[in-house]
Design a protein around this motif. Sequence first.
Motif, PDB file in Angstrom:
ATOM      1  N   GLN A  35      12.707  -4.383  -1.711  1.00 25.57           N
ATOM      2  CA  GLN A  35      11.746  -4.862  -2.202  1.00 25.57           C
ATOM      3  C   GLN A  35      11.282  -4.815  -3.540  1.00 25.57           C
ATOM      4  OE1 GLN A  35       9.289  -3.541   1.679  1.00 25.57           O
ATOM      5  NE2 GLN A  35       8.256  -5.171   0.687  1.00 25.57           N
ATOM      6  N   SER A  36      10.759  -5.720  -4.142  1.00 27.16           N
ATOM      7  CA  SER A  36      10.270  -5.649  -5.578  1.00 27.16           C
ATOM      8  C   SER A  36       9.107  -6.838  -5.664  1.00 27.16           C
ATOM      9  CB  SER A  36      11.171  -5.903  -6.591  1.00 27.16           C
ATOM     10  OG  SER A  36      11.852  -7.337  -6.576  1.00 27.16           O
ATOM     11  N   PRO A  37       8.288  -6.488  -6.591  1.00 28.45           N
ATOM     12  CA  PRO A  37       8.212  -4.966  -7.421  1.00 28.45           C
ATOM     13  C   PRO A  37       7.623  -4.102  -6.254  1.00 28.45           C
ATOM     14  CG  PRO A  37       6.010  -6.692  -7.708  1.00 28.45           C
ATOM     15  CD  PRO A  37       7.142  -7.314  -7.022  1.00 28.45           C
ATOM     16  N   ARG A  38       7.369  -2.947  -6.750  1.00 28.59           N
ATOM     17  CA  ARG A  38       6.860  -1.905  -6.021  1.00 28.59           C
ATOM     18  C   ARG A  38       5.185  -1.917  -6.124  1.00 28.59           C
ATOM     19  NH1 ARG A  38       9.732   2.597  -4.475  1.00 28.59           N
ATOM     20  NH2 ARG A  38       7.567   2.706  -3.065  1.00 28.59           N
ATOM     21  N   TYR A  39       4.926  -2.220  -7.088  1.00 30.23           N
ATOM     22  CA  TYR A  39       3.444  -2.410  -7.342  1.00 30.23           C
ATOM     23  C   TYR A  39       2.959  -3.466  -8.122  1.00 30.23           C
ATOM     24  CZ  TYR A  39       3.960   2.780  -6.767  1.00 30.23           C
ATOM     25  OH  TYR A  39       4.421   4.073  -6.058  1.00 30.23           O
ATOM     26  N   LYS A  40       1.733  -4.014  -7.904  1.00 32.16           N
ATOM     27  CA  LYS A  40       1.419  -5.247  -8.667  1.00 32.16           C
ATOM     28  C   LYS A  40      -0.157  -5.203  -8.384  1.00 32.16           C
ATOM     29  CE  LYS A  40       2.077  -9.143 -10.445  1.00 32.16           C
ATOM     30  NZ  LYS A  40       3.158  -9.431 -11.628  1.00 32.16           N
ATOM     31  N   ILE A  41      -0.528  -5.653  -9.731  1.00 24.38           N
ATOM     32  CA  ILE A  41      -2.287  -5.574  -9.948  1.00 24.38           C
ATOM     33  C   ILE A  41      -2.549  -7.035 -10.465  1.00 24.38           C
ATOM     34  CG2 ILE A  41      -3.991  -4.876 -11.052  1.00 24.38           C
ATOM     35  CD1 ILE A  41      -2.783  -1.907 -11.269  1.00 24.38           C
ATOM     36  N   ILE A  42      -3.272  -7.870  -9.704  1.00 28.64           N
ATOM     37  CA  ILE A  42      -3.715  -9.095 -10.232  1.00 28.64           C
ATOM     38  C   ILE A  42      -5.185  -9.131 -10.143  1.00 28.64           C
ATOM     39  CG2 ILE A  42      -1.502  -9.955  -9.818  1.00 28.64           C
ATOM     40  CD1 ILE A  42      -2.588 -11.498  -7.112  1.00 28.64           C
ATOM     41  N   GLU A  43      -5.606 -10.297 -10.578  1.00 29.06           N
ATOM     42  CA  GLU A  43      -7.024 -10.640 -10.572  1.00 29.06           C
ATOM     43  C   GLU A  43      -7.164 -11.741  -9.549  1.00 29.06           C
ATOM     44  OE1 GLU A  43      -8.803  -9.524 -15.085  1.00 29.06           O
ATOM     45  OE2 GLU A  43      -8.903 -11.724 -14.200  1.00 29.06           O
ATOM     46  N   LYS A  44      -8.342 -11.700  -8.866  1.00 29.75           N
ATOM     47  CA  LYS A  44      -8.485 -12.706  -7.722  1.00 29.75           C
ATOM     48  C   LYS A  44      -8.184 -13.892  -8.176  1.00 29.75           C
ATOM     49  CE  LYS A  44     -13.630 -12.686  -8.189  1.00 29.75           C
ATOM     50  NZ  LYS A  44     -14.822 -12.363  -7.471  1.00 29.75           N
ATOM     51  N   ARG A  45      -7.937 -14.953  -7.493  1.00 27.85           N
ATOM     52  CA  ARG A  45      -7.431 -16.139  -7.484  1.00 27.85           C
ATOM     53  C   ARG A  45      -6.136 -16.574  -8.371  1.00 27.85           C
ATOM     54  NH1 ARG A  45     -13.207 -16.425  -8.155  1.00 27.85           N
ATOM     55  NH2 ARG A  45     -13.080 -16.170 -10.566  1.00 27.85           N
ATOM     56  N   GLN A  46      -5.441 -15.326  -8.608  1.00 32.50           N
ATOM     57  CA  GLN A  46      -4.146 -15.364  -9.301  1.00 32.50           C
ATOM     58  C   GLN A  46      -3.266 -15.440  -8.331  1.00 32.50           C
ATOM     59  OE1 GLN A  46      -3.889 -12.096 -11.973  1.00 32.50           O
ATOM     60  NE2 GLN A  46      -4.027 -13.411 -13.775  1.00 32.50           N
ATOM     61  N   SER A  47      -1.774 -15.971  -8.482  1.00 28.79           N
ATOM     62  CA  SER A  47      -0.881 -15.945  -7.760  1.00 28.79           C
ATOM     63  C   SER A  47      -0.104 -14.881  -7.945  1.00 28.79           C
ATOM     64  CB  SER A  47      -0.057 -17.381  -7.912  1.00 28.79           C
ATOM     65  OG  SER A  47      -0.852 -18.221  -7.710  1.00 28.79           O
ATOM     66  N   VAL A  48       0.755 -14.414  -6.790  1.00 27.74           N
ATOM     67  CA  VAL A  48       1.744 -13.393  -6.630  1.00 27.74           C
ATOM     68  C   VAL A  48       2.812 -13.704  -5.867  1.00 27.74           C
ATOM     69  CG1 VAL A  48       0.534 -11.960  -5.013  1.00 27.74           C
ATOM     70  CG2 VAL A  48       1.986 -11.034  -6.692  1.00 27.74           C
ATOM     71  N   ALA A  49       4.193 -12.941  -5.877  1.00 29.61           N
ATOM     72  CA  ALA A  49       5.007 -13.121  -5.107  1.00 29.61           C
ATOM     73  C   ALA A  49       5.931 -12.031  -5.025  1.00 29.61           C
ATOM     74  CB  ALA A  49       6.094 -14.255  -5.681  1.00 29.61           C
ATOM     75  N   PHE A  50       6.483 -11.740  -3.724  1.00 28.26           N
ATOM     76  CA  PHE A  50       7.121 -10.376  -3.423  1.00 28.26           C
ATOM     77  C   PHE A  50       8.645 -10.816  -2.909  1.00 28.26           C
ATOM     78  CE2 PHE A  50       3.182  -8.725  -3.830  1.00 28.26           C
ATOM     79  CZ  PHE A  50       2.007  -9.054  -2.826  1.00 28.26           C
ATOM     80  N   TRP A  51       9.355 -10.088  -3.231  1.00 22.43           N
ATOM     81  CA  TRP A  51      10.770 -10.326  -2.869  1.00 22.43           C
ATOM     82  C   TRP A  51      11.256  -9.385  -2.130  1.00 22.43           C
ATOM     83  CZ3 TRP A  51      15.245  -7.514  -4.260  1.00 22.43           C
ATOM     84  CH2 TRP A  51      16.376  -7.878  -3.989  1.00 22.43           C
ATOM     85  N   CYS A  52      12.252  -9.799  -1.078  1.00 21.65           N
ATOM     86  CA  CYS A  52      12.917  -8.584  -0.292  1.00 21.65           C
ATOM     87  C   CYS A  52      14.082  -9.057   0.090  1.00 21.65           C
ATOM     88  CB  CYS A  52      12.278  -8.695   1.140  1.00 21.65           C
ATOM     89  SG  CYS A  52      12.766  -7.709   2.595  1.00 21.65           S
ATOM     90  N   ASN A  53      15.160  -8.218  -0.135  1.00 22.06           N
ATOM     91  CA  ASN A  53      16.500  -8.214   0.309  1.00 22.06           C
ATOM     92  C   ASN A  53      16.934  -7.350   1.474  1.00 22.06           C
ATOM     93  OD1 ASN A  53      19.478  -7.143  -0.695  1.00 22.06           O
ATOM     94  ND2 ASN A  53      19.312  -9.098  -0.232  1.00 22.06           N
ATOM     95  N   PRO A  54      17.325  -8.084   2.599  1.00 25.29           N
ATOM     96  CA  PRO A  54      17.468  -7.068   3.999  1.00 25.29           C
ATOM     97  C   PRO A  54      18.695  -6.363   4.003  1.00 25.29           C
ATOM     98  CG  PRO A  54      17.717  -9.349   4.296  1.00 25.29           C
ATOM     99  CD  PRO A  54      17.439  -9.281   2.838  1.00 25.29           C
ATOM    100  N   ILE A  55      18.897  -5.691   4.912  1.00 22.14           N
ATOM    101  CA  ILE A  55      20.102  -4.891   4.882  1.00 22.14           C
ATOM    102  C   ILE A  55      21.344  -5.968   5.274  1.00 22.14           C
ATOM    103  CG2 ILE A  55      21.393  -3.387   6.675  1.00 22.14           C
ATOM    104  CD1 ILE A  55      18.740  -1.926   6.742  1.00 22.14           C
ATOM    105  N   SER A  56      22.422  -5.681   4.907  1.00 22.69           N
ATOM    106  CA  SER A  56      23.596  -6.818   5.104  1.00 22.69           C
ATOM    107  C   SER A  56      23.750  -7.115   6.436  1.00 22.69           C
ATOM    108  CB  SER A  56      24.730  -6.324   4.236  1.00 22.69           C
ATOM    109  OG  SER A  56      25.683  -7.221   4.450  1.00 22.69           O
TER     110      SER A  56
END
Lengths: 112, 118
Positions: free
Chosen positions: B6-27
């Motif tokens: 998974q990435s990122p490990r940490y994320k700090i944003i302000e309210k109303r902003q957008s954020v995206a997380f990524w995941c790569n599962p086990i093959s």
Amino acid sequence: AQRVTQPEKLLSVFKGAPVELKCNYSYSGSPELFWYVQYSRQRLQLLLRHISRESIKGFTADLNKGETSFHLKKPFAQEEDSAMYYCALSHYSGGSNYKLTFGKGTLLTVNP
Amino acid sequence: EAGVAQSPRYKIIEKRQSVAFWCNPISGHATLYWYQQILGQGPKLLIQFQNNGVVDDSQLPKDRFSAERLKGVDSTLKIQPAKLEDSAVYLCASSLRVVVLAGYNEQFFGPGTRLTVL
């Protein structure tokens, strides 16, 4: 609706003492229950599942349908058992799908 | 074998902003899950994919959360716009498949992304 209750947020025991982490569930179907564990700075991982009737790291858990419980037990706690423990219920969610509902977790601390 | 990434490990944003997380599962794992874990709570399932199709998104706040798994492998979870109550750890997990014998449906978890919304 399905529910998993872990009544203790915190549990502290001394090394060598018996430990029991409580879990109660509510589910109208046939339950499949698990214990997951998260050690400090590690990922959440499966500890054991009731259907296997196995003992992992000295832990056992018996499903009691009459009391709707799945308590986790170990006769002699070790310091390395200190972790967050989650009880989880796998339940039918439609089609051929199942999903997990987790309890809120119990933080076990084993003191030297 | 490599675990769930998974990435990122940490994320700090302000309210109303957008954020995206990524995941790569086990093959080879066909089923992918996104969970939200608020402090003091157990993980709560947000969405579940079987290959690239959604099999359960009943607890996903669809007005602000979206997820995709276009090629049946990697997945992204997006929040737009974020609210203060979205502060949580977002866990990705994978399993070989959604099985009828649910007792053997072991899920393997990633390290999580800790989101803080200010």
